[in-house]
Scaffold this motif. Sequence first.
Motif, PDB file in Angstrom:
ATOM      1  N   ARG A   2       1.013  -1.225   0.148  1.00 39.74           N
ATOM      2  CA  ARG A   2      -0.446   0.349   0.054  1.00 39.74           C
ATOM      3  C   ARG A   2       0.621   1.366  -0.363  1.00 39.74           C
ATOM      4  O   ARG A   2       0.707   2.058  -0.255  1.00 39.74           O
ATOM      5  N   ILE A   3       1.891   1.206   1.205  1.00 36.69           N
ATOM      6  CA  ILE A   3       2.454   2.709   0.886  1.00 36.69           C
ATOM      7  C   ILE A   3       3.670   2.705  -0.286  1.00 36.69           C
ATOM      8  O   ILE A   3       3.907   3.974  -0.653  1.00 36.69           O
ATOM      9  N   ALA A   4       4.401   1.382  -0.851  1.00 31.83           N
ATOM     10  CA  ALA A   4       4.582   1.823  -1.420  1.00 31.83           C
ATOM     11  C   ALA A   4       3.892   1.921  -3.305  1.00 31.83           C
ATOM     12  O   ALA A   4       4.388   2.943  -3.781  1.00 31.83           O
ATOM     13  N   ARG A   5       2.619   1.641  -3.221  1.00 29.61           N
ATOM     14  CA  ARG A   5       2.011   1.797  -3.796  1.00 29.61           C
ATOM     15  C   ARG A   5       1.374   3.425  -3.951  1.00 29.61           C
ATOM     16  O   ARG A   5       1.703   4.208  -5.444  1.00 29.61           O
ATOM     17  N   ARG A   6       1.737   4.118  -3.008  1.00 35.40           N
ATOM     18  CA  ARG A   6       1.073   5.527  -2.762  1.00 35.40           C
ATOM     19  C   ARG A   6       2.553   6.693  -3.295  1.00 35.40           C
ATOM     20  O   ARG A   6       2.142   7.602  -3.809  1.00 35.40           O
ATOM     21  N   ASP A   7       3.541   6.259  -2.664  1.00 30.07           N
ATOM     22  CA  ASP A   7       4.491   6.716  -3.725  1.00 30.07           C
ATOM     23  C   ASP A   7       4.765   6.916  -4.605  1.00 30.07           C
ATOM     24  O   ASP A   7       5.325   7.627  -5.071  1.00 30.07           O
ATOM     25  N   VAL A   8       4.669   5.660  -5.583  1.00 31.24           N
ATOM     26  CA  VAL A   8       5.770   5.867  -6.951  1.00 31.24           C
ATOM     27  C   VAL A   8       4.203   6.610  -7.712  1.00 31.24           C
ATOM     28  O   VAL A   8       4.419   6.799  -8.276  1.00 31.24           O
ATOM     29  N   LEU A   9       3.049   6.339  -7.090  1.00 29.81           N
ATOM     30  CA  LEU A   9       2.164   7.674  -7.708  1.00 29.81           C
ATOM     31  C   LEU A   9       2.294   8.805  -7.321  1.00 29.81           C
ATOM     32  O   LEU A   9       2.834   9.530  -8.226  1.00 29.81           O
ATOM     33  N   LYS A  10       2.986   8.795  -6.142  1.00 25.74           N
ATOM     34  CA  LYS A  10       2.954  10.621  -5.747  1.00 25.74           C
ATOM     35  C   LYS A  10       4.619  10.822  -6.396  1.00 25.74           C
ATOM     36  O   LYS A  10       4.870  11.987  -6.737  1.00 25.74           O
ATOM     37  N   ALA A  11       5.461   9.763  -6.347  1.00 27.46           N
ATOM     38  CA  ALA A  11       6.762  10.038  -7.215  1.00 27.46           C
ATOM     39  C   ALA A  11       6.309  10.279  -8.940  1.00 27.46           C
ATOM     40  O   ALA A  11       6.758  11.041  -9.776  1.00 27.46           O
ATOM     41  N   GLY A  12       5.458  10.160  -9.862  1.00 31.70           N
ATOM     42  CA  GLY A  12       5.827  10.007 -10.926  1.00 31.70           C
ATOM     43  C   GLY A  12       4.904  11.299 -11.121  1.00 31.70           C
ATOM     44  O   GLY A  12       5.240  11.755 -12.163  1.00 31.70           O
ATOM     45  N   LEU A  13       4.609  12.266 -10.230  1.00 31.95           N
ATOM     46  CA  LEU A  13       3.814  14.208 -10.313  1.00 31.95           C
ATOM     47  C   LEU A  13       5.112  14.402 -10.014  1.00 31.95           C
ATOM     48  O   LEU A  13       5.328  15.336 -10.714  1.00 31.95           O
ATOM     49  N   GLY A  14       5.561  14.269  -9.196  1.00 26.67           N
ATOM     50  CA  GLY A  14       6.808  14.749  -8.364  1.00 26.67           C
ATOM     51  C   GLY A  14       8.063  14.782  -9.515  1.00 26.67           C
ATOM     52  O   GLY A  14       8.706  15.836  -9.579  1.00 26.67           O
ATOM     53  N   SER A  15       8.584  13.349 -10.035  1.00 26.99           N
ATOM     54  CA  SER A  15       9.605  13.989 -10.883  1.00 26.99           C
ATOM     55  C   SER A  15      10.599  14.203 -11.973  1.00 26.99           C
ATOM     56  O   SER A  15      11.126  14.464 -12.102  1.00 26.99           O
ATOM     57  N   ALA A  17      -5.403   4.104 -10.848  1.00 19.81           N
ATOM     58  CA  ALA A  17      -4.615   5.606 -10.380  1.00 19.81           C
ATOM     59  C   ALA A  17      -3.715   5.865 -11.118  1.00 19.81           C
ATOM     60  O   ALA A  17      -3.143   7.330 -11.382  1.00 19.81           O
ATOM     61  N   VAL A  18      -3.387   5.150 -11.661  1.00 20.87           N
ATOM     62  CA  VAL A  18      -1.877   5.038 -13.081  1.00 20.87           C
ATOM     63  C   VAL A  18      -2.588   5.792 -13.519  1.00 20.87           C
ATOM     64  O   VAL A  18      -1.903   6.914 -14.351  1.00 20.87           O
ATOM     65  N   TRP A  19      -3.811   5.579 -14.080  1.00 22.49           N
ATOM     66  CA  TRP A  19      -4.009   6.370 -15.303  1.00 22.49           C
ATOM     67  C   TRP A  19      -4.497   8.332 -14.993  1.00 22.49           C
ATOM     68  O   TRP A  19      -4.153   8.725 -15.884  1.00 22.49           O
ATOM     69  N   GLN A  20      -5.046   8.231 -14.340  1.00 19.33           N
ATOM     70  CA  GLN A  20      -5.708   8.960 -13.370  1.00 19.33           C
ATOM     71  C   GLN A  20      -4.357  10.197 -13.312  1.00 19.33           C
ATOM     72  O   GLN A  20      -4.967  11.479 -13.287  1.00 19.33           O
ATOM     73  N   ARG A  21      -2.499   9.985 -13.012  1.00 20.71           N
ATOM     74  CA  ARG A  21      -1.816  10.721 -12.764  1.00 20.71           C
ATOM     75  C   ARG A  21      -1.158  10.840 -14.202  1.00 20.71           C
ATOM     76  O   ARG A  21       0.054  11.434 -13.959  1.00 20.71           O
ATOM     77  N   ALA A  73     -19.579 -13.524 -17.951  1.00 20.65           N
ATOM     78  CA  ALA A  73     -21.300 -12.543 -18.753  1.00 20.65           C
ATOM     79  C   ALA A  73     -21.782 -12.208 -18.454  1.00 20.65           C
ATOM     80  O   ALA A  73     -22.411 -11.055 -18.942  1.00 20.65           O
ATOM     81  N   ALA A  74     -22.408 -12.481 -17.171  1.00 21.54           N
ATOM     82  CA  ALA A  74     -23.026 -12.299 -15.824  1.00 21.54           C
ATOM     83  C   ALA A  74     -21.971 -11.226 -14.777  1.00 21.54           C
ATOM     84  O   ALA A  74     -23.316 -10.655 -13.748  1.00 21.54           O
ATOM     85  N   GLY A  75     -20.781 -10.604 -15.015  1.00 16.33           N
ATOM     86  CA  GLY A  75     -20.197 -10.314 -14.218  1.00 16.33           C
ATOM     87  C   GLY A  75     -19.958  -9.126 -14.462  1.00 16.33           C
ATOM     88  O   GLY A  75     -19.797  -8.474 -16.222  1.00 16.33           O
ATOM     89  N   GLN A  76     -19.515  -7.971 -13.851  1.00 19.79           N
ATOM     90  CA  GLN A  76     -18.373  -6.669 -14.423  1.00 19.79           C
ATOM     91  C   GLN A  76     -17.505  -6.142 -13.575  1.00 19.79           C
ATOM     92  O   GLN A  76     -17.343  -7.260 -12.043  1.00 19.79           O
ATOM     93  N   TYR A  77     -16.581  -5.603 -13.918  1.00 14.15           N
ATOM     94  CA  TYR A  77     -15.426  -5.046 -13.170  1.00 14.15           C
ATOM     95  C   TYR A  77     -15.650  -3.846 -11.988  1.00 14.15           C
ATOM     96  O   TYR A  77     -16.875  -3.549 -11.637  1.00 14.15           O
ATOM     97  N   ALA A  78     -14.926  -4.846 -10.909  1.00 12.91           N
ATOM     98  CA  ALA A  78     -15.282  -3.768  -9.718  1.00 12.91           C
ATOM     99  C   ALA A  78     -15.138  -1.934  -9.774  1.00 12.91           C
ATOM    100  O   ALA A  78     -14.788  -1.873 -10.584  1.00 12.91           O
ATOM    101  N   PRO A  79     -15.967  -1.087  -9.459  1.00 13.55           N
ATOM    102  CA  PRO A  79     -16.094   0.238  -9.681  1.00 13.55           C
ATOM    103  C   PRO A  79     -13.893   0.457  -9.033  1.00 13.55           C
ATOM    104  O   PRO A  79     -13.298   0.247  -8.900  1.00 13.55           O
ATOM    105  N   ARG A  80     -13.603   1.570  -9.912  1.00  9.53           N
ATOM    106  CA  ARG A  80     -12.641   2.107 -10.143  1.00  9.53           C
ATOM    107  C   ARG A  80     -12.809   3.130  -8.840  1.00  9.53           C
ATOM    108  O   ARG A  80     -13.021   4.533  -9.129  1.00  9.53           O
ATOM    109  N   LEU A  81     -11.790   2.659  -8.057  1.00  4.59           N
ATOM    110  CA  LEU A  81     -11.644   3.485  -7.046  1.00  4.59           C
ATOM    111  C   LEU A  81      -9.713   3.853  -7.212  1.00  4.59           C
ATOM    112  O   LEU A  81      -8.951   3.023  -7.510  1.00  4.59           O
ATOM    113  N   TYR A  82      -9.397   4.760  -7.198  1.00  8.76           N
ATOM    114  CA  TYR A  82      -7.967   5.352  -7.212  1.00  8.76           C
ATOM    115  C   TYR A  82      -7.157   4.923  -5.924  1.00  8.76           C
ATOM    116  O   TYR A  82      -6.339   4.659  -5.508  1.00  8.76           O
ATOM    117  N   GLN A  83      -7.892   4.702  -4.708  1.00  7.63           N
ATOM    118  CA  GLN A  83      -6.975   4.575  -3.999  1.00  7.63           C
ATOM    119  C   GLN A  83      -8.025   3.103  -3.408  1.00  7.63           C
ATOM    120  O   GLN A  83      -8.506   2.838  -2.260  1.00  7.63           O
TER     121      GLN A  83
END
Length: 449
Positions: A16-29, A123-127, A400-410
């Motif tokens: 979880r922490i690594a994921r948050r760090d990488v997304l911030k890194a993509g913005l701040g690099s 989350a990666v797309w959103q950034r 065929a009767a299922g769908q993806y879970a909601p798109r949550l950035y967190q």
Amino acid sequence: MAFDTTHGSTKRQRHRIARRDVLKAGLGSGMALAATRGQMPGVGGASAASQAEPVALTYLHHEHPPVNTLEEELIQQFQQENPNITIEYLVTPDVDMFTEYSAMLVAGAPPDIVNFGDTDVPAVWQRGQLAPVDLSAVGVASMEEMESRYIPNALSGYIFDGQLYALPSELSDYVMWVNTQMLETAGVEYPRTWEEMSTIGQELMIRDSGQVTQEAIALPFSFPGAQFLVLDAMARQAGGQLFSDDGTESFLTSDPVVKAVTTLANLVQVDKITDPALNGTTAGADRDLFLNGVAAMMLTGGSWYQGNLEGTEVGEYAIPVPYPRFEGGPDVAGDVYGYGLTVGASSQHPAEAWKFVGFLAAHGTDYFEAGGLFIGDKETAEGDVAAEFPNWDTFQAELAAGQYAPRLYQSNEISDIVGRTLDAVVRSNEEPMAALEAAQSRVTSLLNS
């Protein structure tokens, strides 16, 4: 099974922490992105000479030996067919994927291609860190042609603002696994509805001196990712869902969610057809209880679970059946989940990267045979290999009767909250509405905005 650990609490908590760090890194690099959302990377205009220039690509994938071996062979084949392109194949343990991705991003050398879990893609797309699929590079003329190659909804989890950002490298959903020998001994059939679960479950319980030696159904505990998928599917079956599709609203206190949570709690506290003590605190213990012949039914296995059963005594009697539905409710199966092959927005060679992704996507049958992984393509789904796969018609119908879970950035953080809340109600007997109200309050700041 490589895929499903992505949805388990252990992996989610550890990265979880690594994921948050990488997304911030993509913005701040301060990296200059070669492509941004809404811009289709193209291959047109390149001269024959430039196309023949050496191209080096890096491909980051999680550790999954059968698939890794296959992809090493496919990479060799691709390089022989495209001698100017070399691919560096980077394999890392699933729990370390975001740590590795983060390190490469911060170092200014992010991978060209990454095999992300579907819950990480939003989350990666959103950034702005992903490039949209280059349709011509992967070998199709239009989005309609692309969609025609996949079963319905296979691509929907990777479409943002009308553009596709990944091709599935694995597609699955949960079915209910049942031990037919236990059912036959008890003289019952598997439950078609959650309402039938209580009555049928009573016949499957075996106790010795007050101790449960066989339980009707093993539920997931201490397993947030799996619990999220089970609960979201049940909420949809009750006419609602946990969160809005765009991830901006929470419905945790809605009647359908309360109904789903209460139904699971009653299996433990009222019907007493499952014993949480058998699970301990290990994520995925429900699968082991079924595999070891302790539980007659289990809710968190996809087609990949067939491989876990091969060569076991239980495997001789285990079959997948549709998820139970609520009586009178919509015909909704388990949530669809998977992995997707993406190309980074900073890749200097997006066309070549997408060409390679398209090459891998054309080998769906090979993935199915080598690793038991279904990538969602119609060619595999309708081919001879799938036809020979045990109970493939059940898996195909449920997908065929299922769908993806909601798109949550967190998604990781929210799944943890949902999982802990479900444990508190089902395992610790907390009042459902009070627990869900507390969870609703905790997730508010984590919703998409």
